[in-house]
Each structure stands twice: as structure tokens, then as C-alpha cells.
Design a protein around this motif. Structure first.
Motif, PDB file in Angstrom:
ATOM      1  N   ARG A   1     -11.728  40.268 -51.434  1.00 38.59           N
ATOM      2  CA  ARG A   1     -10.365  40.150 -50.946  1.00 38.59           C
ATOM      3  C   ARG A   1     -10.256  39.253 -49.662  1.00 38.59           C
ATOM      4  N   ARG A   2      -9.236  38.149 -49.606  1.00 40.58           N
ATOM      5  CA  ARG A   2      -9.080  37.687 -48.403  1.00 40.58           C
ATOM      6  C   ARG A   2      -8.400  37.994 -47.505  1.00 40.58           C
ATOM      7  N   PRO A   3      -8.454  37.893 -46.298  1.00 38.28           N
ATOM      8  CA  PRO A   3      -7.558  38.426 -45.055  1.00 38.28           C
ATOM      9  C   PRO A   3      -6.271  38.145 -45.521  1.00 38.28           C
ATOM     10  N   ARG A   4      -5.365  39.090 -45.369  1.00 33.98           N
ATOM     11  CA  ARG A   4      -3.732  38.862 -45.708  1.00 33.98           C
ATOM     12  C   ARG A   4      -2.931  39.180 -44.512  1.00 33.98           C
ATOM     13  N   SER A   5      -1.902  38.452 -44.611  1.00 34.14           N
ATOM     14  CA  SER A   5      -0.975  38.825 -43.414  1.00 34.14           C
ATOM     15  C   SER A   5      -0.136  40.152 -43.663  1.00 34.14           C
ATOM     16  N   SER A   6       0.599  40.561 -42.784  1.00 33.62           N
ATOM     17  CA  SER A   6       1.295  41.848 -43.020  1.00 33.62           C
ATOM     18  C   SER A   6       2.575  41.586 -44.241  1.00 33.62           C
TER      19      SER A   6
ATOM     20  N   PHE B   1       3.089  37.392 -31.851  1.00 35.11           N
ATOM     21  CA  PHE B   1       2.713  36.904 -30.328  1.00 35.11           C
ATOM     22  C   PHE B   1       1.051  36.667 -30.409  1.00 35.11           C
ATOM     23  N   ILE B   2       0.516  37.170 -31.388  1.00 36.54           N
ATOM     24  CA  ILE B   2      -1.139  37.225 -31.411  1.00 36.54           C
ATOM     25  C   ILE B   2      -1.406  36.317 -32.558  1.00 36.54           C
ATOM     26  N   GLY B   3      -0.816  36.724 -33.870  1.00 39.45           N
ATOM     27  CA  GLY B   3      -1.240  36.097 -35.104  1.00 39.45           C
ATOM     28  C   GLY B   3      -2.057  36.794 -36.102  1.00 39.45           C
ATOM     29  N   VAL B   4      -2.710  36.116 -36.827  1.00 39.95           N
ATOM     30  CA  VAL B   4      -3.219  37.311 -37.964  1.00 39.95           C
ATOM     31  C   VAL B   4      -4.671  37.899 -37.226  1.00 39.95           C
TER      32      VAL B   4
END
Length: 318
Positions: A242-247, A168-171
């Protein structure tokens, strides 16, 4: 395999890094032992509450210092609330800690967990002595939250670009998630059964450990043959590369790649045709990843070199 959840769980569990596996097993086994046996026997129930959980009152904890750590392996709540307590602690530990252990080594991961738990306990003892009438700084404390928050804070500082996907929020960057936990703890100061002091102590300890560096947790390497800390791929540990990653975890990404390889006949590069695609950096990276996956299938994840693990870590976020 899709129709056998137990087999899938066993494969998933076996794929976890060693310190993660050990901490998961310890927490879950103790929880089940408590729920099924110990809580129903008055003598053992009272012993756990009085001597294994954290009782921050002085001078009792001085004579039973093991409480500063043992409480972090207990989840004493009953019913749905108790189940959710351990469930979310373990989920957060896996979501945030799995890739971190693979990058930094089992000794570093275990050291952060242990020192985070102790830091949370010490702050609780101090604040309880200073403010004995404040409920959130007293009472019997149990749960791995302080240790898990220490891991989250350490990762957030060492890898400032680390991000996770929230429903419900995103990255969101992990550091903002930790600030969110701090905000919730401040709200809990008005009341409730949460040990705010343990949470804040864990977060503060995680920050200090990230700033101090691997020396503070080098002692934990003795449990894993000296594997206390790994530099990972960049060597700096800052996370700037490092780039931001999802979970989505490394293992989930690898499972998808393995499935794609099977459905595409093992090519792993999508369309099999053109020589121009083979010369592109992306195609070259895909070939490297496929070769590493083949090595995992034959010899297991632990057979990979640090460079191969770095390639997988970065490829999983693409």
C-alpha cells in the motif's frame, strides 16, 4: 442536502463501520450525559469520579476492576478543554481507525480499543505503585486517549507505509506521528494534567497487538457475528503493497467520485470518447470503481466483497 447539516451528519454516521459507530456513540452519549446531568448532581458526580473513572491507587482498583475499561469512555473535563479532549480523541479514532476496521473487521477494531484501554490503565496502576509521588502517574484518569493511541500504533506497525496529512506539516508516516506523541508525553513528565502512563501503556499495547496478530483480539468477534479479523486485500497485513495516503478517507474519496459521476453524466472516466483510453489499466480500474459505487448506492457498503473493498481502499489513495 448541502443545506441540511443534520442530514449530512446522519448519512456520514450511517456510513461508518459498525464498531466505529458503536464506540463513537458510546463516548459521545456518555459525555453529553455527564455534562448535562451527572456533573450537576453531587451523588452521581462523586460516584463517577470514585467508581467509574480510573483511580490507580491500590488496593481500591483490585475491588473495582471495571475501572480498567470504563475510564476509556469518560471525558470528565468541563468547558472548552473538556470538549477538545473528546473531540480530538474521536477525530483521531475516525481518521486512523475507519479504514482499518473496513480492512480488518469490527472485532479486531473493538479488540484493539478495549485492550489498549486496559493496557494503559494497567501501566498507570503499576507506575503509580512504583512512583506514588509523580503526578502524571496518579490522579483520576479518564478519556479514550490510551485506546486511540493503541489503534494508531497497531495500524502504524501493521501498515508501515500508512501516512496522513497534517496541517502545516504535510504528509507524514503514521509511525512518526506516534513517535511525536511519545515525545510530547516525555515533555509532560515535567508536569501537567496528562496521564502519560496511560498514553504509553496504550502505545505499548498497540505494538504488542500488532506483533501478536489477530489471535489476541479474536474474542471480540463474538459481538459482530464472528467478524474478528479480515485479511484485507493483500493477505499479508504488512502494508508493503500500500502506498502512503493522505488523511483523505475512503468515504470522502468516494463522495468526490460520486459527485464527478453526476456532473459527467455517469461516465466516471473523464472524457468519454476514445477507445484507446478504454483499454488502459487506469480506465479499467475506473470502470471497476464506478461499478462498485453503483453497487453501494443500491445495496450499501456492507454488500461489497473483500476484493471490492480492497479496490476502493486502493483507489481512494490515487
Amino acid at each position: 442536502m448541502e443545506g441540511n447539516p443534520l442530514l449530512r451528519f446522519r448519512l456520514w454516521y450511517a456510513a461508518q463501520p459498525v464498531a466505529m459507530r458503536t464506540l463513537l456513540a458510546a463516548n459521545v452519549v456518555v459525555y453529553l450525559l455527564w455534562q448535562v446531568v451527572l456533573i450537576h448532581i453531587p451523588v452521581t458526580r462523586d460516584f463517577v469520579y470514585q467508581h467509574v473513572a480510573l483511580n490507580p491507587g491500590m488496593p481500591g482498583v483490585l475491588f473495582e476492576p471495571w475501572q480498567l475499561l470504563t475510564y476509556a469512555f469518560l471525558h470528565l473535563g468541563t468547558g472548552l478543554g473538556g470538549l477538545l479532549h473528546i473531540l480530538f480523541n474521536m477525530l483521531w479514532m475516525v481518521w486512523i481507525g475507519r479504514d482499518y476496521e473496513q480492512m480488518r473487521g469490527p472485532g479486531r477494531f473493538l479488540g484493539v480499543y478495549v485492550l489498549g484501554a486496559v493496557g494503559g490503565a494497567l501501566l498507570t496502576v503499576v507506575l503509580h505503585a512504583l512512583f506514588p509521588g509523580v503526578a502524571v502517574f496518579g490522579g483520576i484518569v479518564n478519556g479514550a486517549s490510551a485506546a486511540v493511541l493503541a489503534i494508531m500504533m497497531t495500524v502504524a506497525i501493521e501498515f508501515p507505509n500508512k501516512a496522513i496529512a497534517l496541517m502545516f506539516i504535510g504528509v507524514v508516516r503514521l509511525l512518526y506521528v506516534v513517535w511525536g506523541f511519545i515525545a510530547l508525553d516525555i515533555l509532560f513528565l515535567a508536569g501537567g494534567g496528562t496521564s502519560v502512563s496511560a498514553h504509553l501503556g496504550g502505545i505499548l499495547t498497540g505494538y504488542v497487538l500488532a506483533r501478536v496478530g489477530p489471535g489476541a483480539t479474536a474474542w471480540a468477534g463474538v459481538f459482530f457475528g464472528g467478524g474478528g479479523f479480515r485479511r484485507g486485500g493483500t493477505g499479508s497485513g504488512s502494508g508493503s503493497a500500500r502506498r502512503p495516503r493522505s488523511s483523505q478517507s475512503v468515504l470522502q474519496a468516494l463522495e468526490e467520485r460520486l459527485a464527478n459521476k453526476k456532473t459527467s453524466g455517469g461516465s466516471g472516466t473523464g472524457s468519454a470518447g476514445s477507445g484507446s483510453a478504454d483499454s488502459s489499466p487506469k480506465s479499467s480500474r475506473a470502470k471497476d470503481v464506478d461499478a462498485i459505487l453503483d453497487k453501494i448506492s443500491e445495496s450499501g457498503y456492507d454488500s461489497l466483497s473483500a476484493e471490492e473493498k480492497r479496490i476502493l481502499y486502493e483507489a481512494s489513495g490515487e
